[in-house]
Design an enzyme around this catalytic site. Structure first.
Site, PDB file in Angstrom:
ATOM      1  N   LYS A  83       0.863  -1.191   0.000  1.00 46.49           N
ATOM      2  CA  LYS A  83       0.000   0.000   0.000  1.00 46.49           C
ATOM      3  C   LYS A  83       0.899   1.242   0.000  1.00 46.49           C
ATOM      4  O   LYS A  83       1.795   1.377   0.843  1.00 46.49           O
ATOM      5  CB  LYS A  83      -0.879  -0.025   1.247  1.00 46.49           C
ATOM      6  CG  LYS A  83      -2.165   0.754   1.118  1.00 46.49           C
ATOM      7  CD  LYS A  83      -3.007   0.495   2.360  1.00 46.49           C
ATOM      8  CE  LYS A  83      -4.308   1.255   2.327  1.00 46.49           C
ATOM      9  NZ  LYS A  83      -4.943   1.250   3.647  1.00 46.49           N
TER      10      LYS A  83
HETATM   11  C1  E4P Z   1      -8.002   2.510   3.425  1.00 45.27           C
HETATM   12  O1  E4P Z   1      -7.516   1.468   3.076  1.00 45.27           O
HETATM   13  C2  E4P Z   1      -7.826   3.123   4.743  1.00 45.27           C
HETATM   14  O2  E4P Z   1      -7.286   2.209   5.673  1.00 45.27           O
HETATM   15  C3  E4P Z   1      -9.069   3.664   5.321  1.00 45.27           C
HETATM   16  O3  E4P Z   1     -10.252   3.162   4.842  1.00 45.27           O
HETATM   17  C4  E4P Z   1      -9.000   4.836   6.214  1.00 45.27           C
HETATM   18  O4  E4P Z   1     -10.238   5.368   6.492  1.00 45.27           O
HETATM   19  P1  E4P Z   1     -10.579   6.333   7.720  1.00 45.27           P
HETATM   20  O5  E4P Z   1     -11.041   7.620   7.131  1.00 45.27           O
HETATM   21  O6  E4P Z   1     -11.644   5.627   8.464  1.00 45.27           O
HETATM   22  O7  E4P Z   1      -9.305   6.477   8.532  1.00 45.27           O
END
Ligand code: E4P
Length: 215
Positions: A83
């Site tokens: 990622k």
């Molecule tokens: C994506 O892969 C992220 O981990 C994620 O969905 C972050 O979202 P949040 O806005 O809940 O931190």
């Protein structure tokens, strides 16, 4: 649309995986820090448990560092996905890792032009953050629709992971908008199972049955 869980909590992941609903897992540095465990061990534990793509995020901010980290993440388990944040360095690293045959998930995507750059670099997955866009008064789901149109029109291979999901309505809207995957936090997955009419209906079925056949 497939369901991933957005979590680094091994117990939560196991619980949802045991229900047979998970096709993959996404983690991020915040989720890892919340658990406070060894990062690589946690990723291997998750990858041994869930049969699908498991995203582990780099913390380097320069392209060479991201590539080196990415190679190590990819070696942890055959299902690992690297990622990478949506920056200039991130796009350069995505291109380099793609050329090495390593799968990537470009994260922190907030616009169609960012999505185009990620698709062009060969990202396996791209993660637009629906909830965080909604938070600033823009339409996160509209971005999912636009990215899906772009992918279909130009024949890109990248798959959309609808991310930053805050409630079950986001899951439903992601389906309609054409996301390939939604990555959903544990608490939202739990709520998605529930509907008051299901609970009421089941109570009525069981009570009616008991009245005639006993307990
Ligand atoms: C994506 O892969 C992220 O981990 C994620 O969905 C972050 O979202 P949040 O806005 O809940 O931190």
């Amino acid at each position: 649309m497939k369901l991933f869980i957005d979590s680094a909590n091994v117990e939560h992941i196991k619980e949802m995986n045991d229900l047979g609903i998970l096709s993959g897992v996404t983690t991020n540095p915040t989720l890892m820090a919340k658990e406070g465990k060894d990062v690589n061990q946690t990723l291997v534990q998750i990858a041994d448990m869930v049969d699908g793509p498991i995203s582990g995020e780099v913390i380097s901010t320069d392209a060479d560092g991201m590539v080196e980290e990415g190679k190590k993440i990819a070696k942890l388990h055959p299902n690992m996905i690297v990622k990478i944040p949506m920056t200039e360095a991130g796009i350069k690293a995505t291109k380099a890792l793609t050329e090495l045959g390593i799968k990537t998930n470009v994260t922190l995507v907030f616009s169609l032009s960012q999505a185009l750059l990620a698709c062009t670099a060969g990202a396996t997955f791209i993660s637009p953050f629906v909830g965080r866009l909604d938070d600033i008064g823009t339409d996160g789901i509209a971005l999912i629709e636009d990215i899906r149109d772009m992918i279909d029109t130009f024949g890109f291979d990248s798959e959309i992971i609808s991310a930053s999901i805050r409630h079950a309505e986001h899951i439903q809207a992601s389906i309609k908008a054409g996301a390939h995957i939604a990555t959903v936090p544990y608490a939202v997955l739990k709520k998605a199972f529930k509907h008051p009419l299901t609970d009421n209906g089941l109570d009525a079925f069981l009570n009616d049955y008991k009245k005639v056949y006993g307990a």
